[in-house]
Design a protein around this motif. Structure first.
Motif, PDB file in Angstrom:
ATOM      1  N   LEU A  69     -13.966  -0.332  34.876  1.00 58.18           N
ATOM      2  CA  LEU A  69     -12.795  -0.073  34.043  1.00 58.18           C
ATOM      3  C   LEU A  69     -12.611   1.420  33.780  1.00 58.18           C
ATOM      4  O   LEU A  69     -11.492   1.880  33.543  1.00 58.18           O
ATOM      5  CB  LEU A  69     -12.912  -0.840  32.716  1.00 58.18           C
ATOM      6  CG  LEU A  69     -11.770  -0.669  31.708  1.00 58.18           C
ATOM      7  CD1 LEU A  69     -10.427  -1.070  32.320  1.00 58.18           C
ATOM      8  CD2 LEU A  69     -12.039  -1.486  30.445  1.00 58.18           C
ATOM      9  N   ASN A  70     -13.690   2.178  33.812  1.00 58.89           N
ATOM     10  CA  ASN A  70     -13.613   3.625  33.554  1.00 58.89           C
ATOM     11  C   ASN A  70     -12.948   4.391  34.684  1.00 58.89           C
ATOM     12  O   ASN A  70     -12.537   5.541  34.488  1.00 58.89           O
ATOM     13  CB  ASN A  70     -15.028   4.170  33.327  1.00 58.89           C
ATOM     14  CG  ASN A  70     -15.055   5.651  32.985  1.00 58.89           C
ATOM     15  OD1 ASN A  70     -14.534   6.056  31.951  1.00 58.89           O
ATOM     16  ND2 ASN A  70     -15.649   6.460  33.852  1.00 58.89           N
ATOM     17  N   ARG A  74      -5.927  -0.226  34.452  1.00 53.24           N
ATOM     18  CA  ARG A  74      -5.386  -0.309  33.096  1.00 53.24           C
ATOM     19  C   ARG A  74      -5.999  -1.525  32.409  1.00 53.24           C
ATOM     20  O   ARG A  74      -6.264  -2.555  33.034  1.00 53.24           O
ATOM     21  CB  ARG A  74      -3.869  -0.452  33.143  1.00 53.24           C
ATOM     22  CG  ARG A  74      -3.164   0.642  33.922  1.00 53.24           C
ATOM     23  CD  ARG A  74      -3.044   1.920  33.145  1.00 53.24           C
ATOM     24  NE  ARG A  74      -2.009   1.813  32.109  1.00 53.24           N
ATOM     25  CZ  ARG A  74      -1.635   2.838  31.355  1.00 53.24           C
ATOM     26  NH1 ARG A  74      -2.205   4.023  31.501  1.00 53.24           N
ATOM     27  NH2 ARG A  74      -0.692   2.680  30.436  1.00 53.24           N
ATOM     28  N   GLN A  75      -6.215  -1.407  31.112  1.00 53.45           N
ATOM     29  CA  GLN A  75      -6.874  -2.475  30.374  1.00 53.45           C
ATOM     30  C   GLN A  75      -6.141  -3.806  30.507  1.00 53.45           C
ATOM     31  O   GLN A  75      -6.764  -4.852  30.684  1.00 53.45           O
ATOM     32  CB  GLN A  75      -6.994  -2.088  28.893  1.00 53.45           C
ATOM     33  CG  GLN A  75      -7.384  -3.209  27.941  1.00 53.45           C
ATOM     34  CD  GLN A  75      -8.760  -3.793  28.227  1.00 53.45           C
ATOM     35  OE1 GLN A  75      -9.579  -3.167  28.877  1.00 53.45           O
ATOM     36  NE2 GLN A  75      -9.010  -5.002  27.732  1.00 53.45           N
ATOM     37  N   TYR A  78      -7.020  -5.226  33.915  1.00 50.08           N
ATOM     38  CA  TYR A  78      -8.453  -5.536  33.985  1.00 50.08           C
ATOM     39  C   TYR A  78      -8.752  -6.823  33.217  1.00 50.08           C
ATOM     40  O   TYR A  78      -9.497  -7.688  33.680  1.00 50.08           O
ATOM     41  CB  TYR A  78      -9.243  -4.367  33.415  1.00 50.08           C
ATOM     42  CG  TYR A  78     -10.741  -4.564  33.362  1.00 50.08           C
ATOM     43  CD1 TYR A  78     -11.554  -4.217  34.441  1.00 50.08           C
ATOM     44  CD2 TYR A  78     -11.361  -5.079  32.225  1.00 50.08           C
ATOM     45  CE1 TYR A  78     -12.940  -4.384  34.385  1.00 50.08           C
ATOM     46  CE2 TYR A  78     -12.738  -5.254  32.159  1.00 50.08           C
ATOM     47  CZ  TYR A  78     -13.517  -4.906  33.245  1.00 50.08           C
ATOM     48  OH  TYR A  78     -14.887  -5.072  33.190  1.00 50.08           O
ATOM     49  N   ASP A 115     -16.681  -2.326  28.458  1.00 54.35           N
ATOM     50  CA  ASP A 115     -15.339  -2.884  28.672  1.00 54.35           C
ATOM     51  C   ASP A 115     -14.887  -3.760  27.515  1.00 54.35           C
ATOM     52  O   ASP A 115     -13.728  -4.191  27.458  1.00 54.35           O
ATOM     53  CB  ASP A 115     -15.283  -3.673  29.980  1.00 54.35           C
ATOM     54  CG  ASP A 115     -16.163  -4.922  29.969  1.00 54.35           C
ATOM     55  OD1 ASP A 115     -17.011  -5.054  29.065  1.00 54.35           O
ATOM     56  OD2 ASP A 115     -16.002  -5.758  30.880  1.00 54.35           O
ATOM     57  N   TRP A 163     -13.749   0.493  25.642  1.00 53.05           N
ATOM     58  CA  TRP A 163     -12.670   1.145  26.390  1.00 53.05           C
ATOM     59  C   TRP A 163     -11.340   0.412  26.262  1.00 53.05           C
ATOM     60  O   TRP A 163     -10.298   0.952  26.647  1.00 53.05           O
ATOM     61  CB  TRP A 163     -13.041   1.233  27.870  1.00 53.05           C
ATOM     62  CG  TRP A 163     -14.155   2.171  28.182  1.00 53.05           C
ATOM     63  CD1 TRP A 163     -14.480   3.317  27.533  1.00 53.05           C
ATOM     64  CD2 TRP A 163     -15.098   2.038  29.257  1.00 53.05           C
ATOM     65  NE1 TRP A 163     -15.561   3.920  28.126  1.00 53.05           N
ATOM     66  CE2 TRP A 163     -15.959   3.149  29.186  1.00 53.05           C
ATOM     67  CE3 TRP A 163     -15.295   1.091  30.272  1.00 53.05           C
ATOM     68  CZ2 TRP A 163     -17.001   3.340  30.096  1.00 53.05           C
ATOM     69  CZ3 TRP A 163     -16.328   1.285  31.167  1.00 53.05           C
ATOM     70  CH2 TRP A 163     -17.176   2.400  31.085  1.00 53.05           C
ATOM     71  N   GLY A 164     -11.355  -0.804  25.740  1.00 47.99           N
ATOM     72  CA  GLY A 164     -10.134  -1.604  25.722  1.00 47.99           C
ATOM     73  C   GLY A 164      -9.475  -1.752  24.370  1.00 47.99           C
ATOM     74  O   GLY A 164      -8.386  -2.311  24.275  1.00 47.99           O
ATOM     75  N   GLY A 174     -13.585   6.381  29.527  1.00 52.57           N
ATOM     76  CA  GLY A 174     -12.575   5.358  29.324  1.00 52.57           C
ATOM     77  C   GLY A 174     -11.225   5.876  28.873  1.00 52.57           C
ATOM     78  O   GLY A 174     -10.515   5.205  28.114  1.00 52.57           O
ATOM     79  N   THR A 177      -7.505   3.960  30.486  1.00 53.36           N
ATOM     80  CA  THR A 177      -7.307   2.514  30.412  1.00 53.36           C
ATOM     81  C   THR A 177      -5.981   2.121  29.775  1.00 53.36           C
ATOM     82  O   THR A 177      -5.653   0.942  29.733  1.00 53.36           O
ATOM     83  CB  THR A 177      -8.447   1.850  29.617  1.00 53.36           C
ATOM     84  OG1 THR A 177      -8.416   2.335  28.267  1.00 53.36           O
ATOM     85  CG2 THR A 177      -9.792   2.168  30.236  1.00 53.36           C
TER      86      THR A 177
END
Length: 441
Positions: A69-70, A74-75, A78, A115, A163-164, A174, A177
């Protein structure tokens, strides 16, 4: 875990910040006095010497490691992976059995990685394996129950990073994201983490340790970030008085921590650039990968051979530390076959030589080019890892009653030469570990 290729960007800042943090926390560090329950747990932890790390989450579906994800997604895209996460072959009993047969005494499982996806049925967010996937099963609940059945301790990794979530104060990772950094709310996020930790420590049986990661996300801030660790650590100790606290921050231990962690290096080494901190008097643990990545990566088949892994375990024990050896399970819920094969090989060796590792301490002999040494009471074990070795130098103060080969029991000769003791032997055979036992007076 920190990915090695980002180290160079922050090492200098981390070192400067570490000095400041250590100075400011010096008095506080002295104020933490481990409870009798923690002292007992520390002793049991040190005696175990070997554990297995499991990095598993929805990131396994991308087969590109736990930091995927890093690196660009995009969150919102993901997170859609959760809808297809159905590890039909996950079997807690098979996992725990394979790990127990390896000789490992504990498992450390990633409850929530960077994540932000939770691998248990948390009430704090629907972004979890029960509410957010068609699988619908509480993996940590099943692992906890199976660990209790088979007598394996369960430790839980928990990331301080997310990160989300918009409320997590953005650090140096992150940042791509798509989260809105203007909506950060540390107070709300801190409360969210503590409520999740409370769930894990009150609804999942005895937890041997909480293994934090992510402090380093703010190690380059111009003003040191206050993670409010003291309060969080106290909460953990209050909820489970025997639960150890560790933090993979790559610094000297902070107040309230019960173990010291080294990443990808033995204590005192720093080949990966993550473990330059001083060695404390706390129980020590070094975490290392079985192949190259922590989370599952399809193309990473560069598994270390069993001999190399056993050498790493023995060398770790020789420094008075534990080895936490990592496996990245597959999205199907299976442990990779190569990992299972290596667990079996380590277990076969431990069945025969485990007493030279479990419950041992570092020794006055230490390590040298020929290998390393461990000690239990008046028994000292020389782990000769270099084939062809014919002589070992021992400290002059060592009072030897008897020296012999561990397997054959053949008696070996030793003599004093000047200010040292020399132990002579036939050339060491080409085996994984040729062990010599010294019975001390």
């Amino acid at each position: 875990m920190v990915v090695v290729d980002v180290v160079s960007r922050w090492r200098a800042g981390a070192l400067a910040l570490a000095v400041a943090v250590v100075s400011s926390l010096g008095c506080a560090a002295q104020s933490y006095v481990p409870s009798p329950e923690i002292v007992k747990a520390q002793k049991e932890f040190s005696e175990s010497r070997f554990g297995v790390f499991l990095h598993w989450g929805i990131y396994s579906m991308f087969a590109q490691g736990e930091w995927y994800l890093n690196y660009g997604p995009r969150q919102e895209e993901y997170a859609k992976a959760a809808r297809g996460f159905y590890p039909a072959y996950f079997n807690a009993a098979e996992w725990v059995s394979a790990i127990k047969r390896s000789g490992a005494k504990y498992i450390c499982f990633t409850s929530r990685h960077h994540d932000g996806f939770s691998m248990w049925h948390t009430a704090q967010s629907p972004y979890n394996i029960v509410d957010g996937t068609p699988f619908g099963r509480d993996v940590i609940k099943e692992l906890s129950e199976e660990c209790q059945r088979q007598g394996i301790r369960l430790h839980l990794y928990y990331s301080h990073i997310d990160w989300g979530r918009d409320d997590y104060p953005r650090g140096r990772t992150g940042r791509t994201t798509g989260c809105d950094s203007t909506k950060y709310d540390w107070s709300g996020y801190y409360d969210f983490m503590n409520r999740q930790l409370t769930e894990l420590l009150t609804g999942y049986g005895p937890i041997g340790a909480i293994w934090f990661d992510g402090w380093w996300d703010h190690d380059a801030d111009s003003v040191p970030f206050d993670w409010q660790l003291d309060e969080q650590y106290r909460m953990i100790h209050d909820l489970q008085p025997s639960c150890l606290v560790g933090n993979n921050h790559h610094q000297v231990p902070f107040p309230g921590e019960d173990i010291q962690i080294f990443e990808r290096d033995l204590p005192g080494e720093n080949t990966a650039g993550l473990s330059g901190q001083a060695i404390s008097r706390l129980p020590l643990e070094t975490c290392q990968t079985m192949n190259g990545m922590w989370g599952y990566q399809l193309t990473d088949q560069n598994y270390k051979d069993p001999g190399t892994l056993i050498h790493y375990l023995v060398r770790t024990a020789g420094l008075g530390a534990n080895l936490l050896l990592n496996i990245g399970p597959q999205p199907s819920g299976e442990l990779p076959a190569a990992a299972v094969e290596r667990l079996a090989a380590i277990g076969e060796w431990m069945d025969r030589y485990g007493e030279t590792v479990y419950g041992t301490t570092a020794t006055p002999v230490g390590s040298a080019g020929w290998g390393t040494s461990t000690m239990k009471d008046k028994r000292l074990f020389l782990h000769v890892l270099k084939p062809g070795t014919t002589e070992i130098t021992l400290p002059p103060t060592m009072k030897i009653k008897k020296a012999f080969a561990y397997d054959s029991k053949d008696v070996l000769k030793y003599r004093k030469s000047g200010d040292r003791v020399l132990l002579s032997m036939p050339p060491t055979p080409d085996v994984i570990d040729h062990i010599i036992e010294l019975e001390l007076k």
